[in-house]
Structure formats: C-alpha cells, structure tokens
Motif scaffolding. Structure first.
Motif, PDB file in Angstrom:
ATOM      1  N   LEU A   1       0.806  -1.251  -0.053  1.00  0.00           N
ATOM      2  CA  LEU A   1      -0.149  -0.047   0.011  1.00  0.00           C
ATOM      3  C   LEU A   1       0.865   1.303   0.086  1.00  0.00           C
ATOM      4  O   LEU A   1       0.518   2.324  -0.588  1.00  0.00           O
ATOM      5  CB  LEU A   1      -0.883   0.204   1.399  1.00  0.00           C
ATOM      6  N   GLN A   2       2.058   1.150   0.713  1.00  0.00           N
ATOM      7  CA  GLN A   2       2.902   2.349   0.633  1.00  0.00           C
ATOM      8  C   GLN A   2       3.779   2.676  -0.451  1.00  0.00           C
ATOM      9  O   GLN A   2       4.137   3.804  -0.640  1.00  0.00           O
ATOM     10  CB  GLN A   2       3.685   2.163   1.782  1.00  0.00           C
TER      11      GLN A   2
ATOM     12  N   VAL B   1      -5.388  -3.308  -3.189  1.00  0.00           N
ATOM     13  CA  VAL B   1      -4.958  -3.674  -1.728  1.00  0.00           C
ATOM     14  C   VAL B   1      -6.176  -2.826  -0.896  1.00  0.00           C
ATOM     15  O   VAL B   1      -6.781  -3.085   0.388  1.00  0.00           O
ATOM     16  CB  VAL B   1      -3.697  -2.882  -1.507  1.00  0.00           C
ATOM     17  N   ALA B   2      -6.368  -1.579  -1.088  1.00  0.00           N
ATOM     18  CA  ALA B   2      -7.303  -0.500  -0.192  1.00  0.00           C
ATOM     19  C   ALA B   2      -8.776  -1.374  -0.374  1.00  0.00           C
ATOM     20  O   ALA B   2      -9.373  -1.408   0.665  1.00  0.00           O
ATOM     21  CB  ALA B   2      -7.435   0.791  -1.105  1.00  0.00           C
ATOM     22  N   TRP B   3      -8.937  -1.924  -1.510  1.00  0.00           N
ATOM     23  CA  TRP B   3     -10.308  -2.611  -1.637  1.00  0.00           C
ATOM     24  C   TRP B   3     -10.306  -3.679  -0.605  1.00  0.00           C
ATOM     25  O   TRP B   3     -11.296  -4.045  -0.031  1.00  0.00           O
ATOM     26  CB  TRP B   3     -10.628  -3.067  -3.216  1.00  0.00           C
TER      27      TRP B   3
ATOM     28  N   ARG C   1     -13.161   6.637  -6.671  1.00  0.00           N
ATOM     29  CA  ARG C   1     -13.489   5.259  -6.479  1.00  0.00           C
ATOM     30  C   ARG C   1     -12.724   4.784  -5.236  1.00  0.00           C
ATOM     31  O   ARG C   1     -13.265   4.164  -4.471  1.00  0.00           O
ATOM     32  CB  ARG C   1     -13.405   4.570  -7.629  1.00  0.00           C
ATOM     33  N   ILE C   2     -11.523   4.998  -5.215  1.00  0.00           N
ATOM     34  CA  ILE C   2     -10.251   4.591  -4.227  1.00  0.00           C
ATOM     35  C   ILE C   2     -10.720   5.200  -2.994  1.00  0.00           C
ATOM     36  O   ILE C   2     -10.881   4.859  -1.920  1.00  0.00           O
ATOM     37  CB  ILE C   2      -9.084   4.780  -4.655  1.00  0.00           C
ATOM     38  N   ILE C   3     -10.942   6.582  -3.097  1.00  0.00           N
ATOM     39  CA  ILE C   3     -11.330   7.473  -1.942  1.00  0.00           C
ATOM     40  C   ILE C   3     -12.810   6.814  -1.289  1.00  0.00           C
ATOM     41  O   ILE C   3     -12.709   6.700  -0.283  1.00  0.00           O
ATOM     42  CB  ILE C   3     -11.380   8.852  -2.286  1.00  0.00           C
ATOM     43  N   THR C   4     -13.453   6.475  -2.142  1.00  0.00           N
ATOM     44  CA  THR C   4     -14.795   6.066  -1.435  1.00  0.00           C
ATOM     45  C   THR C   4     -14.568   4.623  -0.925  1.00  0.00           C
ATOM     46  O   THR C   4     -15.228   4.140   0.081  1.00  0.00           O
ATOM     47  CB  THR C   4     -15.718   5.709  -2.979  1.00  0.00           C
ATOM     48  N   VAL C   5     -13.683   3.650  -1.372  1.00  0.00           N
ATOM     49  CA  VAL C   5     -13.447   2.564  -1.050  1.00  0.00           C
ATOM     50  C   VAL C   5     -12.655   2.809   0.362  1.00  0.00           C
ATOM     51  O   VAL C   5     -13.269   1.977   1.467  1.00  0.00           O
ATOM     52  CB  VAL C   5     -12.636   1.593  -1.895  1.00  0.00           C
TER      53      VAL C   5
END
Lengths: 357, 870
Positions: free
Chosen positions: A233-234, A244-246, A281-285
């Motif tokens: 993630l980093q 990964v976020a998901w 979308r990532i922010i939302t997730v």
C-alpha cells in the motif's frame, strides 16, 4: 347489474362503425413493451432452460461429453481435440444455458488444461487456444446470472493447475476466475481456500490485480492474509494500491470486530494515506473502510485518526466535487464527530405503510 | 341555532363573478366554522315554503355535495364526517328533508328526494335511520299525487344508492309493491306512474327473490309490459328501459315472456317514437350480449358448466328479428356520419344486427344475403348504404367458409363503390365494410385467399385514393388499411405490402397534414395506421422505417417551436405531440428489435431524447403519458447508455410518479421506472433514493388510484434486480410495505372486480419478492433476507389456501418459492419443508396443464431439492 341507461347508449354508439381504435392502439403499444415482464421472467426462463432439455441442448451435451472423453485420454487425443478447433466450440458452448452442457464443459476444459503444460511445450503456436479456454472459464465463473457455485467449483482443480503456468494472459484470467469464485458467501470462500488455490506473486500488475482481489475476498475469512498487503500500500503502483485498499476495506466490512481490531493493529489505519489520491473510487472505498473501522471501536480509532492527520484528510474531502464522496464524508463526520446534532433521517416517514384499497 | 343563508345562496348564483366568488367563500367559511349548524340551516332553507325556489334548490345541492363526492377518498371523508355529526342536527336535517317531499314546489321535492337517498346511502349500511323506508311507504298510500310522486322518486334514488343486501326482504317486498302499484294502469296520475316506472328500473336489482317466485314475477312482468303500451311516451320509454334491464339481470327467467316481448318490441321498433324504438332495439342487443357471453363460456364444450343456460332466444326469433332489423337500416339520417353524437334507429338496428350475427353465426347469412342483393345497386343511396351496412355487420360471427365466397364476389364491387359511388354515406360504409373484411377474414385457412398478388395493388390504390375523400370516409379508409397491414404481421421475411410501403407511408403522412384532419378523428386514425404499418413491416422495409425517424422527429420538433397558443390550440398541440411520441415509440421498438437497425437508429437517440424532454418541458404541471412510454422504449433500446439522459430526465420521472390526479400517467411512469432499471442496472443507483422514497409514498397514499399499487410492487422487483445487494438500503422499507400488503391481499372477499384486483396485487407483491431474491442471489448479503422468509412462505401458503388465485399469480407464486429456495439455499431448507406450498401447492403446479406454471414448478422443485439436500 345492468348498465345505466345513458351509459348503454353511449357504449353502443362508441362501438358503431369503429375502425381504428386509438385506445386499443395505446394498449397495444404498452403491451408491446413485452420486456416489461422483463428480466424477472427472463431470468426465470433461463433457469428453466437450465432444466429443460430441448433437442438442441441434448445435442450440445452429447457433443461436450464426447469431447471431454477424448480430451481425457492421452495427450495426443487432447491435441486432436484442440487442433480440431474444439476450444472455440467450448468457449461458445459455455454460453449455453443448459446445465448439463456447462458442467460437461468445465470437465472438458479441466481435462484440456490438465494436459496443457505439456501441451503448451508441444505446440506453442496454439497457446492462444489455452488462453481462450481460460478466458472462457473466467467468463463462465463471472457469468450473469452467476452460475451455480456447485458447477463453478468444479473449475477449481483446473484453476489450481492453470496458476502454475507462466503465460501471463492465462494467469490473469485464471486469477480473475478465482476472484469471481471467491466473491461470495463464506462457505464459498472456504471452498476456495480449501482447494489450496492461492494466487502467486507476480511482477505483472494485470496478474496482480485479480490476485489481490482474490486475496481481498479471502481476507474476509482470514484477515491474517492482509498483513503482507499493507506493505504494498505504501509503495506499489497505483492500480495495485487500489486493489489493496479494496481488500482492506472489504475485510473491515465483513470481518468480525476481532478481525478488524487485528487488522488495524497491524499498521495503524493505512487507508488514510489513499484519501488524498485522485481516483474518486479509491477514496470512496477507503472511506467505507474507515467507516467500518470506526463502527467497531470509535474511541480508539477516532483518536488514532486525530493523531495521524487522518481526520484532517477526511475533513478536506468535504469540499470534494464528487457527490458520493462528499456525502460519505459528511456522514462520517456527522456520525462520529457530531457536527450536526440531528438524528439521521429515515428514508421516508409514512403514516400508513400501504393503502391498497 | 340556524343561520341565515338565503342571501348568500342568492349571491352564489349572481351573474356578477365577484359577488359569486364572495358568496362561495362565505359558504365555505360557514361550513368550516360550524358544520352542524350550516347543514341544518341548509335543510331548513330547502324545507321553507317561503324561500325562493332557487335558494331552496341550491341549499339542497350544497347539502348533497356535503354528503358525496366523485373522488373515492373525498367520498370516504364525507361519509365519516356525516356519521360523526351531532345526532340532533342529523335528526333535524332528516325531518326537514322528509317534510320537503310534500312541498308543492316540484324542484324542492325532487332535490329533497336526491338528498334523502344520499343520506340513506350512508346510514342504511350502518343500520341507522331504520324508520326511513317505513315512513316513505306510509306516505305513498295517503298523500296527494305530488307527494306520492316525490316519494316514489325517492325510493328509486334510494335503490340506486344502497346495495341490495342492506335492505331486508320484507322491506324490499314493500318497496316493490308500492312501486308496481304506482306503475299499474289503475294509477290515474301520469307523473306518479312515470315516477313509479323509473323507480322500478332502479329497484330491479333488489327483486332477486321476487323474480324467483313465479306469481310475483308474472305480476311484475305484466305491469311492465302494460306500461310499454301507455299513452304517455315517457312512460313507454321508461317501461322499455325496465325490460332492457330485466333482459340482462334476469335473462334466465325470460322464456315464458319472450314471445310477447318480441311482439311488443317489434311494434315499437316499427311504429313508436324514436326514444322508445331505440330501447326496444336495445332489448334485443342486450339479449345478444347475454347469449354471446354464455356461449363464450360454454367455449365449445357443451357440457354446459355455465351457471346460466343459453335459451337461444335470438336463434328462435331470427326469422322475424332479422327482417325487422334490416328495415331499420333504411331509416338513416342524412349526415349521421359527420355527427359524432348521432344515435338513431338505423344505427341501433345496425348494431343489433351485428350482435345477432355474432350470436348465431352462419344462420344469419341466408337471411341477409337476399336483402344485400336486392338493394346494393339501387338508385336510392339509402338502399345501397343499408345493403352495404348489412354486409359489413355479418362479417363477424359466421364462419369464413360461409363468408369467403360472398366476399370474393363482393370485393371488386366494394372497391369500385368506394371511389365511384356518388354518395359519401355509402362510401363511408363501404370503407368500413372493407376494413371488417380485412379484420375478420385475413389469414383464413380456406383455399381462396381474399387478397391475392393480383388485387393487392388495386386494394391499396383504392384505399390511398379514399384517404383524400371527406374526413369520415378517409378515416374509414385508414381503418381498412390498418387491418390490412395487421393481417401481414409476422408473415415472415416478405410481405405483399412491401412494394407499396413507401407510397402508403407517404399517403398517411399527407393525411396527417390535411387541414380538416381534426374532423372525424382522422389524424389519430392516420397515425395509428402508420404505427400499425410500421409495426407489421418486415426487414425488407427497415431502411424505409429508418428514413421515417428524422421525418417524425421533425414533425415533433415543429410542434415545439411554439408561438403563444390559446388553451384550445395548446390542447390540440399536446394531442399531436402524443400521437408523434406514440409513433416514435413504435418506430423505436421496431428498429430496436434487431441489432443492425438498432445500431443505425442509435445515431438519433440523443436528438430524440432531447425532443421528448422538450415535450415535457412545454407542459408546466404534468408530464405527457405518451412521451413517457416512448422514453421507456428508448431506454430499453439504449441500455446502460441511457444513464447519460438521467440527470435531465429524472425530474420528469419524479413528476410523473407524483401525478396522482392523472393516475394513468403515474402508472405509465412506474412502468418506465421498471424499463429504466432494466436498462441501467447498477447505474440507476444514484436515483434510487428519490425513486424508492416516492414509490413508498405512493403506496401509502389513499389518494392514488388503487390500480397503480400493484405495478409499484412489481417495480420494487425490477429495481432490486437491477441494483442487487445495494437494495439493502431499502430492504426494510420495501419488505414492511410488502408484508402489510401481503397480509391485506391474502383474504379479500368481494365481487369479480375485487378478486381480479386482489390477484393483480398479489402478482405485484410476488414479482417484488422474486426480484429481491434474484437480486440478492450470490451476494454476501443474502442472509439479510432470511428473516423475511417465514412471512413470505406464510403468504404463499395463505394465498394457496384461499383457492382464488388466477394462473398468472400461480405461476409467479411458485416461482417465488423457487427463488426463495434458490437464493437462501440451506438457510431456508427446513422452513420450506414445513410449508404447505412446498408440498400441496407445488404438486398442484407440477400437474398443471398450464405449461408456464408447470415449468416454474419444475424449477422450484429443483431449487428446493438443492436447498434441502445441502
């Protein structure tokens, strides 16, 4: 009861020498919207067709059965099957709605791919067929409506063999198939885990994304698997970060409280780092993931967020022009930091639920 | 405690608008301030012989409007309001009303009669005002003629207001006795006799028991038949109206009287004044209706499981009845075809002849053919028209074998008459007859088809030429073309109309532009015919249909380039927009049905959608039903791409869902929500909050017409299916609404209409469940549905046990059982096993003769066995 006097004459007069009945035209037009009965009927129909063995599906079934048996034979037999263009036929037949045909095909593909490492060496030029087969297998697992798991799980042994190949495309599709299979109830995920089909690490993002997604799914059961993910993630590529976020967010949504606590204790709240990215979308997730984490034990994590600039990042999102992000942000802030005293509004306030008469 | 209302009531009828408005406001204010006093004052005004007749009448009318309203929910409110009104006030009002029946002023009496009936309509079902009928009947025997007449009138209205089951037989007997006595020839006063005859008309529904008693029935029938011979024309007319009503209510009791009735009616048809003759003809039309229904119910198997046997009255009367009706055909009025309100003996007789043909089939042909042959070429247009009409009217009913030889002989003659007959009326009827030929004899199995390659060209040439004739003839010619085109629906890849397609479309468009296309509904007929021609066209002409798109779009565009319009013009413009939207809908469906044409059509999608949105925008308060339907078709053709139109379209969708007043618009919009859900799938999510909120509000409203409720439930299913587990957000709300509706709809007893409604409601509920189950299938959130399963199974068991569901509900219900088992799997295994549905109901469906039910049941069986075995 007989009609009222005036109504009778009117009914007769309106029918007198009627030619084009505009009302009827309207009804017919409305009726013509046959799809009105819509997917409901359509889906049921498909399910019914799964059962009904029409002449066609009988034939398909038999063909598939014959091909399977041949493919189950020696490698030479398999080669013959494949060289005769069977794989495209399989691909096509996978779209068949008939239960027994599908089942047979999964076996057939299993046999083909079981033989395929050898086969790939033997006839590299035909690799595209194996790719096709794998692709069709992944499609089959994804199919809409989703095929019965009882059927699709038959693909697991095949997939287990496929993920040891080195062809990037085959691997990608196999991983996608796995990700579809693992996207379901816990029992299903359990079956996938038990089959021992775990995606390998791979340098290519196209392979890694579905692989991570599968891991994300599996994470629901086995949060321990997340730990190695926090690292990518980093510093990984963006597409991979997203996955990964998901996976983390997913784990937080279905995991037990204990699991979530464990997850967060692994490395603070890593999701915050992605809140400043550009992809809504990532922010939302990430926001959803954070919300789930806050639900578990607000006090602990609220402080944690306060101390790691997380809260500030969340607050900044209030000015985001994506509506969904804005709303989720406001909701989180209102719920956990109480900016607005009002109770969350129910969807609609009704005095009587239904008045049908 | 009464207030002075005379002046206000006078002002309320002033010619000065401001005064009137003021008075109306005051009346409203009185009513709001003190309802009991206000109503008592009105009844006092009505009863007061010193007040002017206008204020008495208006007082009565305002009182009546305080008791009844057209809208169901308003009516319900008024009834509740009256029932809870102070008892003293009610007694005072009733006393005033009854007193008014003896007033010398006829308007006051007749107003009081109507108000009494309204009060009775509210109170009698609640077992209140038990003394009413007694006190009315005591009047009849003692009072002067005027009061007697008013009382009989009141009894008539009363029978119209209340349903037969709230009055016990003893009182019914007394009412009927009073009424029939008033009707009898011994009653010297004409007004009394007329009032009694009219009262009987309404009281007939109460006379079930009396009509089962031979003596009482004989007596009633004798009195009615005698009244048909009264010297007063209004009494004769009212008496025939009674006979008409008896013919449908007591068909099975008519055998002993039918010969006499035939004689009476035949005489009236030939000799009596028109209003009486029309009723006499209507008697036979009504008998035809009854026999057609019964024979249809026999449906070929003559086991006679219909409740009422067929007495074949028409068949027996045929040799005398047909000549009598043929005579009426010659009594046409000059311009009846241009007059939309016309209704005369020739039209009624012609209508009856058509019904007779449908009742007896082949038997009518030999009785009519000589009349046709005799008259068809006569000098007098009346004879030619009557002959043509007679031919047209027997085309439905008799077998094609019997008709085709006749048609083959007549067709050329008809085609020639359509263009060459000097009389417009004859041409009108000829075009209508051609339309009926194409309607009833197309696709006939008999060897010699009516339309051949050889005469097709001629038929089309003649019809297109007639479209230039007067509006009424042109309208019939469009109709003939409409049925001609319909005959070639699903004919295969090629249609005989293909070579003429372009020409036909061009002619129809020309018709729509005629200056006089507003007359005789010509424009509507032309567009509907165009729709039919497009709908039934084949692939060969698809490129031509594509060419039509910009043409119709341009027409629609032109209606939108609005200058300021008067309200009349605006209405016409809106009607035209409706026709054009309807036409575009048909075209979209046609072109959307195959991939290649859909692909080409899609280039217009943006522009068409833009036009539809403008159609909405030019109506301020309401959306256009036709545009809404067309958008549904467009959404289906466009699929997920329709999402791009949603931001702009959404407000109109919401407006449509909020249109309770024009509930058909609301219903159409609910359907379109379904279309859009299917088209957009997950992309509808951003709009779901608004849509679901509105749909739930609609369900809870008692102001929205009930017929819209079942499709709303189905719509839940569409949405759930489209958005899958995202539906979780609404699950609790939707399920609560479904659950309460399910409970309500399990047991509903009532008339056929209510049973039908109940079934449509159940179907909607079941479709919702089905959609929700399928939407959640394979989702990790499936378990959210488990808590609802017991209730759903209970609902299925409940409606199964009621034994009143129709085939559609049966199919959906067994499908829901399958969906439940399929989606919930082992979670629901034991629940399912405990349900009656999974055993008796499933077995019943498995052995159903209806293929759809059987298939659904087999699927359910499989799903259940999986759920149980896991």
């Amino acid at each position: 009861m007989s009609l009222r006097r005036s109504t009778r004459a009117e009914v007769r007069r309106n029918r007198y020498k009627v030619t084009v009945d505009a009302e009827e035209g309207r009804w017919r037009r409305e009726d013509n919207m046959k799809y009105r009965e819509g997917l409901l009927a359509q889906q049921q129909l498909q399910q019914q067709q799964l059962l009904s063995s029409t002449a066609d599906s009988e034939k398909n079934f038999e063909a598939a059965w014959v091909l399977t048996n041949i493919a189950a034979g020696t490698s030479d037999n398999t080669k013959v099957v494949i060289n005769h263009g069977a794989v495209p036929v399989f691909v096509k037949l996978l779209a068949s709605l008939t239960n027994n045909v599908r089942e047979q095909l999964v076996w057939a593909l299993g046999n083909v791919s079981g033989d395929s490492p050898k086969y790939c060496d033997l006839a590299r030029g035909h690799a595209s067929m194996l790719r096709n087969a794998t692709w069709s297998l992944s499609n089959f697992c994804r199919g809409k409506p989703r095929a019965s798991f009882e059927l699709t799980k038959l693909a697991l042994p095949t997939l287990e063999r496929l993920i040891h190949l080195n062809d990037e495309e085959v691997l990608t599709d196999a991983c996608w198939a796995l990700s579809y299979l693992s996207d379901g109830t816990n029992e299903k995920i359990q079956v996938v885990i038990e089959a021992g089909v775990c995606p390998r690490s791979h340098p290519s993002p196209t392979v890694l994304i579905p692989a991570l997604r599968t891991v994300g799914n599996i994470a629901v059961i086995d949060t321990g698997i997340i730990a190695p993910l926090v690292n990518p993630l980093q510093h990984s590529e963006f597409e991979i970060k997203k996955e990964v976020a998901w996976a983390i967010s997913n784990a937080t949504s279905v995991g037990s409280h204990e699991q979530v606590k464990f997850l967060v204790s692994e490395d603070g709240i890593p999701l915050c780092d992605l809140l400043t990215c550009l992809d809504p979308r990532i922010i939302t997730v990430c926001l959803e993931g954070l919300e789930n984490i806050l639900k578990v034990e607000f006090n602990v994590y609220a402080d944690l967020l306060n101390n790691t600039w997380g809260l500030e990042k969340i607050e900044n999102l209030q000015s985001h022009d994506n509506n969904e992000i804005y709303e989720t942000t406001v909701k989180i802030l209102e719920t956990y930091w109480g900016e607005d005293e009002d109770e969350p509004q129910p969807l609609v306030i009704l005095h009587n639920l239904v008045s049908i008469l | 405690m009464a207030m002075e209302v005379t002046q206000v009531l006078l002002n309320a009828q002033s010619i000065d608008g401001a005064v009137r408005k003021n008075a109306e406001d005051s009346l409203k204010q009185f009513q709001e301030q003190n309802l009991p006093v206000f109503l008592v004052s009105l009844s006092g005004e009505l009863a007061n012989e010193e007040k002017p007749v206008e204020t008495r009448k208006l007082a009565g009318l305002v009182l009546k409007n305080a008791l009844d309203a057209k809208e169901q929910h308003r009516k319900f409110e008024l009834v509740q309001r009256w029932l809870s009104l102070d008892g003293n006030a009610k007694s005072q009002i009733k006393a005033c009303l009854l007193k008014t029946l003896t007033s010398p002023v006829s308007d006051a009496r007749s107003t009081a009669s109507q108000v009494i009936a309204k009060v009775a309509g509210i109170e009698l079902p609640h077992k209140q005002w038990p003394e009413l009928i007694g006190s009315l009947l005591s009047n009849v025997h003692q009072l002067p003629a005027q009061a007697k007449q008013a009382t009989l009138e009141t009894l008539g209205y009363l029978c119209e207001e209340v349903s037969p089951d709230v009055i016990d037989q003893d009182q019914v007997n007394k009412i009927l006795t009073a009424v029939v006595q008033g009707m009898s020839s011994s009653e010297g006063n004409t007004d009394v006799r007329l009032a009694a005859t009219r009262a009987l008309y309404n009281a007939l529904g109460f006379a079930q028991a009396n009509f089962s008693n031979d003596m009482e029935r004989d007596y009633i029938m004798r009195v009615v038949c005698e009244a048909t011979l009264s010297p007063e024309v209004r009494i004769r007319q009212a008496a025939f109206e009674c006979l008409v009503s008896i013919s449908s209510t007591y068909y099975e009791k008519l055998a002993p009287y039918i010969q006499d009735i035939f004689n009476i009616t035949a005489k009236a048809v030939r000799e009596d004044e028109e209003p009486v003759a029309l009723q006499a003809i209507e008697f036979w039309s009504s008998i035809c209706d009854e026999e057609i229904d019964i024979l249809e119910e026999y449906g070929g198997n003559f086991t006679g499981d219909s409740d009422i046997p067929c007495f074949y009255f028409i068949k027996q009367a045929l040799p005398a009845l047909v000549p009598m009706l043929l005579e009426t055909l010659l009594k046409q009025e000059e311009d009846q075809d241009q007059d939309e309100g016309a209704w005369n003996i020739a039209m009624a007789g012609g209508t009856c002849l058509g019904l007779v043909a449908r009742t007896v089939g082949d038997d009518i042909v030999p009785l009519v053919v000589p009349f046709i042959e005799e008259n068809i070429s006569k000098q007098d247009w009346r004879q030619r028209e009557a002959a043509t009409y007679a031919f047209g009217s027997i085309l439905e009913g008799p077998s094609p074998e019997k008709l085709i030889p006749l048609v083959n002989v007549a067709l050329t003659f008809m085609l020639s008459a359509l263009t060459k007959d000097p009389n417009s009326h004859v041409k009108d009827t000829t075009a209508w007859t051609l339309g009926r030929i194409f309607e009833f004899l197309r696709g006939s199995v008999v060897d010699s088809p009516i339309i051949s390659q050889a005469n097709c060209q001629q038929i089309i040439t003649v019809l297109l030429q007639s479209m230039k004739d007067t509006p009424n003839v042109a309208e019939k010619a469009c109709g003939a073309l409409y049925f001609l085109a319909q005959g070639y629906e699903e004919m295969g890849p090629s249609s005989p109309l293909t070579p003429f397609f372009q020409e036909i479309v061009q002619s129809l468009l020309t018709v729509t532009h005629r200056e006089d296309a507003g007359e005789s509904r010509l424009r509507t007929a032309a567009y509907e015919t165009l729709n039919e021609v497009v709908r039934c066209s084949t692939d060969e002409t698809a490129p031509l249909v594509l060419q039509l798109v910009p043409v119709i779009m341009m027409e629609l565009h032109n209606t939108l380039e609005g200058q300021k319009l008067s309200s009349d013009e605006r209405e016409k413009q809106s009607e035209l927009q409706g026709l054009l939207c309807g036409c575009l809908q048909v075209i979209i469906q046609k072109l959307g049905a195959s991939e290649p044409t859909k692909y080409v059509f899609m280039q217009y999608a943006d522009q068409i959608m833009g036009l539809f949105l403008r159609v909405f925008a030019c109506r301020s308060a309401t959306v256009h039903e036709e545009a809404m339907l067309a958008i549904g078709a467009l959404a289906y053709a466009t699929g997920a791409d329709f999402a791009k139109y949603m931001p702009e379209f959404y407000r109109y969708l919401e407006m449509g869902l909020q249109n309770f007043e024009e509930y058909q618009v609301c219903a159409v919009t609910v359907g379109v929500v379904g279309d859009i859900s299917r088209a957009l799938e997950e992309k509808i999510v951003p709009y779901c909050d608004g849509i679901m909120t509105q749909l739930l509000k609609n369900l809870s409203s008692n102001q929205l017409h009930r017929s819209v409720k079942p499709p709303i439930f189905s719509c839940f299913g569409d949405i759930a299916l489209a958005v899958g587990e995202y539906f979780e957000k609404y699950l609790m709300w939707a399920m609560s609404a479904l659950q309460s509706a399910a409970e309500l709809s399990t047991h509903i007893a009532g008339d056929d209409e209510l049973v039908e409604y109940t079934n449509s409601l159940r179907n909607g509920i079941l479709e919702a469940y089905s959609g929700i189950f399928q939407g959640f299938k394979n989702s990790p959130k499936t378990q959210l549905l488990i808590p609802y399963a017991p209730h759903i199974l209970q609902f299925l068991d409940g409606i199964y046990m009621e034994k009143d569901m129709d085939d559609v509900v049966m199919k959906t219900a067994i499908g829901v059982l399958g969906d439940l088992a399929d989606t919930l799997g082992s979670h629901a295994g034991s629940m399912i096993q405990q349900s009656v549905s999974s055993k008796d109901f499933l077995n019943e469906c498995l052995s159903s003769e209806d293929l759809m039910i059987k298939e659904s049941a087999e699927w359910a069986k499989l799903a259940i066995s999986r759920a149980i075995s896991v």
